[in-house]
Design a protein around this motif. Structure first.
Motif, short mmCIF file in Angstrom:
data_model
loop_
_atom_site.label_atom_id
_atom_site.label_comp_id
_atom_site.label_asym_id
_atom_site.label_seq_id
_atom_site.Cartn_x
_atom_site.Cartn_y
_atom_site.Cartn_z
N LEU A 93 17.37 38.18 -2.28
CA LEU A 93 17.28 36.74 -2.02
C LEU A 93 18.63 36.05 -2.19
O LEU A 93 19.44 36.42 -3.06
N LYS A 94 18.84 35.02 -1.40
CA LYS A 94 20.01 34.17 -1.60
C LYS A 94 19.83 33.41 -2.91
O LYS A 94 18.74 32.93 -3.23
N HIS A 95 20.94 33.30 -3.65
CA HIS A 95 20.90 32.74 -5.00
C HIS A 95 21.83 31.52 -5.05
O HIS A 95 23.01 31.60 -4.67
N TYR A 96 21.26 30.38 -5.49
CA TYR A 96 22.02 29.13 -5.50
C TYR A 96 21.97 28.48 -6.88
O TYR A 96 21.01 28.66 -7.63
N GLN A 97 23.03 27.71 -7.17
CA GLN A 97 23.01 26.80 -8.31
C GLN A 97 22.62 25.42 -7.79
O GLN A 97 23.25 24.92 -6.84
N LEU A 98 21.58 24.83 -8.38
CA LEU A 98 21.11 23.51 -7.94
C LEU A 98 21.75 22.44 -8.83
O LEU A 98 21.60 22.47 -10.05
N HIS A 99 22.44 21.49 -8.21
CA HIS A 99 23.16 20.46 -8.97
C HIS A 99 22.42 19.12 -8.95
O HIS A 99 22.30 18.46 -9.98
N ARG A 100 21.96 18.72 -7.80
CA ARG A 100 21.23 17.46 -7.67
C ARG A 100 19.99 17.73 -6.85
O ARG A 100 20.01 18.52 -5.91
N ALA A 101 18.92 17.04 -7.21
CA ALA A 101 17.67 17.26 -6.47
C ALA A 101 16.84 16.00 -6.50
O ALA A 101 16.87 15.21 -7.45
N LYS A 102 16.08 15.83 -5.45
CA LYS A 102 15.10 14.75 -5.39
C LYS A 102 13.94 15.21 -4.52
O LYS A 102 13.99 16.29 -3.90
N THR A 103 12.92 14.41 -4.48
CA THR A 103 11.74 14.81 -3.73
C THR A 103 12.03 14.90 -2.24
O THR A 103 12.88 14.18 -1.71
N GLY A 104 11.34 15.82 -1.57
CA GLY A 104 11.50 16.00 -0.14
C GLY A 104 10.15 16.16 0.52
O GLY A 104 9.11 16.11 -0.13
N LEU A 105 10.15 16.36 1.80
CA LEU A 105 8.92 16.58 2.55
C LEU A 105 9.22 17.56 3.67
O LEU A 105 9.97 17.25 4.60
N LEU A 106 8.64 18.76 3.57
CA LEU A 106 8.91 19.82 4.53
C LEU A 106 7.66 20.16 5.33
O LEU A 106 6.55 20.19 4.79
N ASP A 107 7.84 20.41 6.60
CA ASP A 107 6.79 21.02 7.42
C ASP A 107 7.17 22.48 7.55
O ASP A 107 7.93 22.87 8.45
N LEU A 108 6.67 23.29 6.63
CA LEU A 108 7.16 24.65 6.50
C LEU A 108 5.99 25.63 6.41
O LEU A 108 5.20 25.59 5.45
#
Length: 792
Positions: free
Chosen positions: A141-156
């Motif tokens: 898997l791709k591995h990321y460091q998350l710095h900032r986050a907020k709510t989202g809405l995905l059609d996934l």
């Protein structure tokens, strides 16, 4: 690892974890992105709780192991300023909690896990968008460091698979089935040709890849390989956690194997050893949905939750096996004699679960529920956790932390209002329902935990009165605003014909009162719950008065429903019902504006019109019953009989009793004779012509050994069945027992030795369902069936 420049990401959170890295901890989210699964890490993995600032020095001198603290502008419900305390691990949290409890020092929000708090504080429920830097790979898997986050809405879209194991009576694995809209496969122990179809003993074929393995250990390895290759986001099944995944774990232990079924080569694991339950399951990156749990969460009800029963009820088909009651023996026989037929059976079970999820829209319901509540995708129940996730970020921004758990538990407020009924047989009864009564009361009367704290500090004339001394602030209440948002979203979901989302929102809204009245909620306060239920009592009583002022008679009321008898009849009852609710709603709007200066969100609706309606009396009494009635109304499919609280809707009555009750009420409403029918039933019963309809079916709620009294018929029958067959599973919790009443008491169907006790069925079953109807017609049960009683 080399860090790259930051980039934006959108992701759906599948599982959330707190993991040890180097010398500390981080928060780890296994997610699905538009480009595939990935891992997001958040560097700060501390536990956080709060204490009063004045108590912080005492905790420090007591040796509490927190590595950092910070004074905050937040305050407790006691209006005292608080400090945040940061702890590195759960053991430190437990020690701090013990020390504080012993010293009488209150701690706040100490039970919220960091991986949940991070999302809650950012209003992130299911989907997020944020800024990340790439760390490389974690496994595949791709591995990321998350710095900032907020709510989202995905059609996934999420990739799902239905998974099912077949095994011997002792648990040795025979096969594993996988079914999805993309691929079907059965892995089987044994030898044979690689095929693309499997055939049952009736000659029916299914498209299915059948792959062979030399032994059980090889099969376990094949299962791991299959999950790695197909890489599903969702795993569905029937008791898939408590049986299938638990069995996989136990069989792997025999061979000293670690099953790397999770993403990034992580193992199938359990938080508590040998406790194989959904809440103890650890399977990073994959969400497990159990069909039984999710049907119950969506408020589906069945007499039995076996796959055979539910699939026949919903789909009109059942398992691909003849002897369902002896499926253990049949599975063993097929494994020995016809492995292709066993593969057919295995895959059919997988397909039935898949089709049930599709038919009931459980996939969409699970997603909608997580999106609305912030609960982990796949987590059922947890109404308190859902409330906290919705409420806490607003509470913190309003300057408060949640209170400590109250010392007093239970539900001190009264239940819903239930009016004494006027029993009898009626024509033209209207049912008027308050739409989402308790949420509407919360929204109208500004009932809110923070609002209660603020309201008690404000001048009495500026607040809204509640009950038990409660007063609620008019300024920026949180809970009424949340309900307003949910109500608006539900109306939009209805407009969009999004039934799963509408149902999810309805369940959330209706759970809010129960949460406030639950001892498991830190916001529990008798003044909050009582201000809802007691206001409900007041509303129902006043509504009755206003309806009767309009010239109609109220014959019953229950929680949010009022039953109105049109004594003079009505040429257009539906139109009258709609006019009546409009007048009542207008009166509530006027009254609440004049008395409290409030906007009314109470909405009485016209629910239905019963052309005929029957309210029975209590047994052996002239007093009207409660929560029990029968009515007939017109639907798009014609006339429909509706039973509430009667034997017809209970699972522990015989099929004969239900059939007799249905026919008696059909005849009552149609004006047909009752005595002739009852006499015919009694004749057939005593002649042995109805024996197949005399079987009781009831599930054990606990192990037979744990029942304090062994007098319950199904418990006695279970004990006999276990002893006679030598199979202790019949005496275990959850076992469904089929039994009959004989001249020697309850006996299991499989081991019946004594003749049926027909007098028992005439007196305890047929009499019970017949007497309420006969009483209306001035008929005596004993006289109707006396000729048959004399023959027994």
């Amino acid at each position: 690892m080399t860090q790259t420049s930051s980039q934006l990401i959108q992701a759906r959170v599948l599982t959330r974890h707190r993991v040890r890295v180097n010398d500390g901890y981080c928060l780890r989210y296994m997610v699905k992105t538009p480009s595939g699964p990935a891992v997001l890490d958040v560097a700060e993995g501390d536990f956080i709780c709060f204490c009063h600032q004045q108590d912080l020095p005492r905790l420090q001198t007591m040796g509490a192991r927190f590595h950092h603290s910070r004074m905050l502008e937040l305050k407790s419900f006691e209006s005292q300023p608080v400090a945040a305390v940061y702890l590195s691990d759960y053991r430190a949290v437990s020690e701090l909690t013990r020390m504080a409890t012993d010293a009488g020092i209150p701690l706040f929000e100490s039970d919220i896990r960091p991986q949940t708090r991070f999302l809650t504080e950012r209003y992130i429920n299911l989907d997020l968008k944020g800024e990340v830097t790439e760390l490389g790979q974690l496994g595949s898997l791709k591995h990321y460091q998350l710095h900032r986050a907020k709510t989202g809405l995905l059609d996934l879209p999420l990739r799902a698979v239905s998974f099912d194991l077949e095994c011997s009576m002792s648990g040795e694995l025979y096969s594993a089935g996988f079914y999805s809209d993309e691929k079907s496969c059965v892995l089987m122990v044994g030898e044979g040709p690689e095929t693309r179809t499997v055939i049952n003993e009736a000659g029916e074929e299914l498209d299915c890849e059948l792959i062979w393995f030399a032994d059980e250990k090889s099969l376990l390895e094949g299962i791991v390989d299959w999950f790695t290759e197909y890489d599903p986001d969702l795993i569905i099944g029937w008791a898939v956690v408590t049986f299938d995944l638990a069995l996989l774990h136990r069989r792997a232990q025999i061979y000293g194997m670690t099953l790397l079924l999770g993403r990034a080569q992580t193992p199938l694991a359990w938080k508590v050893a040998d406790k194989f339950r959904p809440e103890t399951l650890e399977l990073p990156g994959r969400v497990v949905l159990d069909g039984i749990d999710w049907l119950k969460a969506a408020f589906y009800q069945f007499d039995s939750y076996s796959l055979e029963f539910v699939s026949r009820e919903l789909l009109g088909e059942g398992k691909a096996i003849d002897k369902v009651d002896d499926r253990g023996g049949e599975i063993g026989r097929l494994f020995a004699e016809n492995k292709s037929a066993l593969a057919f059976y295995n895959l059919t079970d997988c397909r039935l679960v898949w089709d049930i999820f599709e038919h009931t829209q459980l996939f969409d319901f699970a997603l909608a529920r997580s999106r609305m509540t912030g609960l982990e995708l796949g987590r059922v129940g947890a109404s308190v956790a859902a409330f906290n996730h919705l409420y806490l970020p607003h509470l913190h921004r309003a300057g408060y932390v949640a209170p400590q758990m109250s010392d007093f538990g239970g539900l001190e407020s009264p239940g819903g209002y239930v009016m004494d009924s006027l029993p009898g047989l009626y024509k033209d009864v209207l049912v008027l329902d308050f739409k989402s009564l308790y949420p509407s009361i919360i929204r109208t009367f500004l009932i809110d935990p923070k609002g209660l704290v603020d309201g008690l500090l404000e001048p009495e004339e500026d607040s809204v009165p509640g009950f038990l001394g409660a007063r609620f602030s008019r300024h920026n209440p949180i809970l009424p605003g949340l309900i307003a948002e949910l109500a608006q979203m539900r109306e939009q979901a209805k407009s969009d014909s999004n039934a799963p989302l509408s149902q999810a929102i309805k369940i959330i809204m209706n759970s809010l009162y129960g949460v406030l009245g639950s001892k498991g909620c830190v916001f529990h306060d008798a003044r909050l719950a009582s201000s809802i239920t007691m206001r409900g009592h007041e509303i129902m009583k006043q509504t009755k008065v206003w309806i009767e002022e309009e010239g109609y008679r109220v014959i019953y009321g229950d929680t949010d429903s009022t039953f109105v008898w049109l004594e003079q009849g009505a040429s257009d009852a539906d139109k009258l019902g709609k006019q009546l609710v409009e007048r009542i709603n207008n009166r509530w709007a006027e009254r609440l504006n004049q008395e409290f200066g409030l906007v009314s969100w109470l909405e009485l609706e016209f629910e239905c019109h019963y052309q005929q309606f029957f309210m029975p009396t209590l047994k052996g009494s002239d007093q009207g019953s409660k929560k029990r009635y029968v009515g007939i109304k017109s639907t798009g499919k014609g006339q429909e009989l509706i039973f509430k609280g009667m034997e017809q809707v209970r699972s522990d009555w015989t099929p004969l009793a239900k059939q007799v009750q249905l026919e008696l009420y059909r005849r009552l409403f149609a004006g047909e004779p009752l005595d002739e029918y009852l006499l015919l039933v009694s004749e057939k019963l005593t002649a042995g012509q109805l024996d197949e309809q005399l079987v009781f079916s009831k599930r054990l709620k606990r192990n037979v050994a744990d029942y304090t009294a062994k007098s319950a018929p199904h418990v006695k029958a279970a004990q006999i069945l276990a002893e006679q067959t030598g199979d202790s599973r019949h005496a275990k919790r959850g076992s469904r027992i089929k039994y009959v009443m004989t001249t020697k008491g309850a006996q299991p169907v499989e081991c019946q030795t004594a003749p049926l006790d027909y007098d028992y069925y005439l007196q305890r079953q047929i009499r019970s369902v017949a007497e309420p109807v006969l009483q209306v017609m001035k008929l005596n049960y004993d006289k109707v069936v006396s000729s048959q009683l004399m023959l027994i």
